[in-house]
Design an enzyme around this catalytic site. Structure first.
Site, mmCIF file in Angstrom:
data_model
loop_
_atom_site.group_PDB
_atom_site.id
_atom_site.type_symbol
_atom_site.label_atom_id
_atom_site.label_comp_id
_atom_site.label_asym_id
_atom_site.label_seq_id
_atom_site.Cartn_x
_atom_site.Cartn_y
_atom_site.Cartn_z
ATOM 1 N N ARG A 1 0.823 -1.217 0.000
ATOM 2 C CA ARG A 1 0.000 0.000 0.000
ATOM 3 C C ARG A 1 0.851 1.258 0.000
ATOM 4 O O ARG A 1 0.511 2.256 -0.624
ATOM 5 C CB ARG A 1 -0.909 0.016 1.225
ATOM 6 C CG ARG A 1 -2.065 -0.909 1.069
ATOM 7 C CD ARG A 1 -3.029 -0.791 2.240
ATOM 8 N NE ARG A 1 -3.903 -1.933 2.199
ATOM 9 C CZ ARG A 1 -3.782 -3.001 2.979
ATOM 10 N NH1 ARG A 1 -2.862 -3.054 3.908
ATOM 11 N NH2 ARG A 1 -4.602 -4.011 2.833
ATOM 12 N N TYR B 1 -9.898 6.157 -11.701
ATOM 13 C CA TYR B 1 -10.957 7.154 -11.511
ATOM 14 C C TYR B 1 -10.893 7.729 -10.105
ATOM 15 O O TYR B 1 -10.496 7.050 -9.168
ATOM 16 C CB TYR B 1 -12.352 6.569 -11.774
ATOM 17 C CG TYR B 1 -12.707 5.307 -11.003
ATOM 18 C CD1 TYR B 1 -12.306 4.055 -11.472
ATOM 19 C CD2 TYR B 1 -13.477 5.354 -9.845
ATOM 20 C CE1 TYR B 1 -12.653 2.892 -10.793
ATOM 21 C CE2 TYR B 1 -13.835 4.197 -9.156
ATOM 22 C CZ TYR B 1 -13.410 2.966 -9.640
ATOM 23 O OH TYR B 1 -13.744 1.818 -8.967
ATOM 24 N N PRO B 2 -11.274 8.998 -9.973
ATOM 25 C CA PRO B 2 -11.308 9.606 -8.648
ATOM 26 C C PRO B 2 -12.668 9.394 -7.993
ATOM 27 O O PRO B 2 -13.666 9.187 -8.695
ATOM 28 C CB PRO B 2 -11.096 11.089 -8.954
ATOM 29 C CG PRO B 2 -11.686 11.291 -10.303
ATOM 30 C CD PRO B 2 -11.545 9.980 -11.049
ATOM 31 N N MET B 3 -12.708 9.381 -6.669
ATOM 32 C CA MET B 3 -14.000 9.240 -5.990
ATOM 33 C C MET B 3 -14.053 9.999 -4.673
ATOM 34 O O MET B 3 -13.030 10.362 -4.094
ATOM 35 C CB MET B 3 -14.339 7.771 -5.756
ATOM 36 C CG MET B 3 -13.481 7.047 -4.751
ATOM 37 S SD MET B 3 -14.105 5.368 -4.405
ATOM 38 C CE MET B 3 -15.477 5.687 -3.314
ATOM 39 N N LYS C 1 -16.456 10.160 -0.848
ATOM 40 C CA LYS C 1 -17.550 9.660 -0.013
ATOM 41 C C LYS C 1 -18.452 10.879 0.224
ATOM 42 O O LYS C 1 -17.954 11.956 0.572
ATOM 43 C CB LYS C 1 -17.008 9.099 1.303
ATOM 44 C CG LYS C 1 -16.256 7.768 1.128
ATOM 45 C CD LYS C 1 -17.217 6.622 0.892
ATOM 46 C CE LYS C 1 -16.574 5.319 0.444
ATOM 47 N NZ LYS C 1 -15.579 4.773 1.337
ATOM 48 N N HIS D 1 -17.045 -4.128 2.115
ATOM 49 C CA HIS D 1 -16.417 -3.728 0.852
ATOM 50 C C HIS D 1 -15.198 -4.603 0.557
ATOM 51 O O HIS D 1 -15.027 -5.108 -0.552
ATOM 52 C CB HIS D 1 -16.031 -2.251 0.963
ATOM 53 C CG HIS D 1 -15.022 -1.793 -0.029
ATOM 54 N ND1 HIS D 1 -15.366 -1.378 -1.289
ATOM 55 C CD2 HIS D 1 -13.675 -1.705 0.042
ATOM 56 C CE1 HIS D 1 -14.271 -1.048 -1.943
ATOM 57 N NE2 HIS D 1 -13.234 -1.231 -1.162
ATOM 58 N N GLN E 1 -5.674 -3.623 -6.915
ATOM 59 C CA GLN E 1 -6.138 -2.247 -6.712
ATOM 60 C C GLN E 1 -5.160 -1.454 -5.875
ATOM 61 O O GLN E 1 -4.430 -1.998 -5.047
ATOM 62 C CB GLN E 1 -7.532 -2.281 -6.055
ATOM 63 C CG GLN E 1 -7.688 -1.634 -4.703
ATOM 64 C CD GLN E 1 -7.262 -2.514 -3.532
ATOM 65 O OE1 GLN E 1 -6.412 -3.374 -3.656
ATOM 66 N NE2 GLN E 1 -7.845 -2.252 -2.378
ATOM 67 N N SER F 1 -20.349 1.872 -1.361
ATOM 68 C CA SER F 1 -20.398 2.560 -2.657
ATOM 69 C C SER F 1 -21.823 2.968 -3.016
ATOM 70 O O SER F 1 -22.063 4.104 -3.427
ATOM 71 C CB SER F 1 -19.848 1.658 -3.772
ATOM 72 O OG SER F 1 -18.475 1.419 -3.588
#
Ligand code: 76R
Length: 279
Positions: free
Chosen positions: A161, A175-177, A179, A202, A215, A253
């Site tokens: 990580r 892609y950006p996200m 919450k 998740h 990921q 999500s």
């Protein structure tokens, strides 16, 4: 004399990351008019400069740099660059601009973030407590085996990580996200344990894609317009569609996430990518 409690830690000021890395996703478009104006020797020089600049093995290269060819029309070339030093990353951006292809390869989209350990990754103790909660008895050999396996896996997972290696997969999806913070669905007003439960659900749904999708979640609160960057690598294209579709049904999500533009790209060496771009 003891330092007062509110004093900042006595580390020297720095723009470098100590544990994690800075990360830049950069998408560039070919300006055909500018390219047409270059003489053959200038095109050759540009190619040479770019191939060298983007070479992950050259001296002074960023810790990680990956080149890809982008599907959607907004961009042609995709770069993902990671390093503890943001100026090493900036060196790629400025190096392109200052090269023969400086006006040929025009930035179309970028995303700035850092690697981090998620607050929701359970410690070994939290992992054991969750197993217990879910009904596995601590005297059960399965409990011991699972806990021991997790304890062994955790340092490697943390390393991946913070200082990730690129997986050997040919497709990248970025892609950006965020919450969301809506009155009826505000992630930031949930308690930590509610959020941790949602993130555990998740993670359980994500783990089913092991071996097909890899990921990397990079954090961008305070660094860019969105809160996280999601980079997925797929063994084959359908896995990308399937994971993103599947995860839309995770409560984390379905109820709380919103997404920015998607950049799907095909990973290639710098030389192959520039060839694909007909440069
Ligand atoms: O990192 C880990 O493996 C531990 C569990 C885990 C955390 C903490 C995990 C697992 N994720 C975590 C955090 Mn994730 N993830 C996304 C997306 O498209 C969507 O609907 C959402 C975009 C995907 C596709 C994905 C995939 N994850 C996060 C966070 C940070 C939240 C925070 O810190 O507040 C975000 C924004 C996020 C989003 N996640 C996994 C996956 C997959 C495939 C896994 C399993 C990984 C594995 O262990 O193999």
């Amino acid at each position: 004399m003891q330092r007062p409690q509110h004093a900042p830690p006595a580390t020297p000021p720095t723009i470098k990351m100590t544990e994690g890395w800075h990360c830049l996703h950069l998408y560039l478009r070919v300006n055909q008019k500018e390219w047409q104006q270059l003489a053959d020797y200038q095109r050759a020089e540009g190619l040479e400069q770019l191939t060298q600049l983007l070479d992950p093995n050259r001296e002074g290269a960023p810790k990680r740099i990956q080149t890809s060819v982008v599907s959607r029309h907004e961009a042609d070339l995709g770069l993902m660059v990671l390093d503890p030093d943001p100026l090493v990353i900036n060196g790629i951006r400025q190096g392109i601009r200052a090269s023969r292809f400086g006006s040929v390869l025009v930035p179309a989209y970028s995303f700035v973030s850092i690697t981090e350990l998620s607050e929701y990754v359970p410690s070994v103790e939290q992992y054991a407590a969750r197993l217990k909660r879910e009904g596995t008895d601590p005297s059960d050999p399965a409990f011991q085996a699972k806990t021991a396996a997790y304890e062994q896996r955790l340092p490697m997972m943390n390393q991946q990580r913070l200082q990730p290696d690129f997986p050997p997969f040919p497709i990248s999806c970025f892609y950006p996200m965020n919450k969301i913070r809506h009155p009826n669905a505000n992630w930031y007003q949930l308690s930590f344990s509610e959020r941790a439960d949602l993130m555990a659900e998740h993670a359980t749904s994500g783990i089913k894609f092991a071996g097909r999708v890899s990921q990397l979640i990079t954090a961008s609160t305070g660094f860019d317009d969105w809160e996280w960057g999601v980079t997925l690598w797929g063994r084959a294209p359908e896995h990308i569609k399937e994971i993103v579709y599947t995860m839309r049904f995770d409560r984390a999500s379905a109820r709380y996430a919103e997404f920015g533009p998607f950049y799907l790209s095909y990973i290639m060496s710098p030389a192959d990518a520039l060839k694909e771009l007909r440069l």
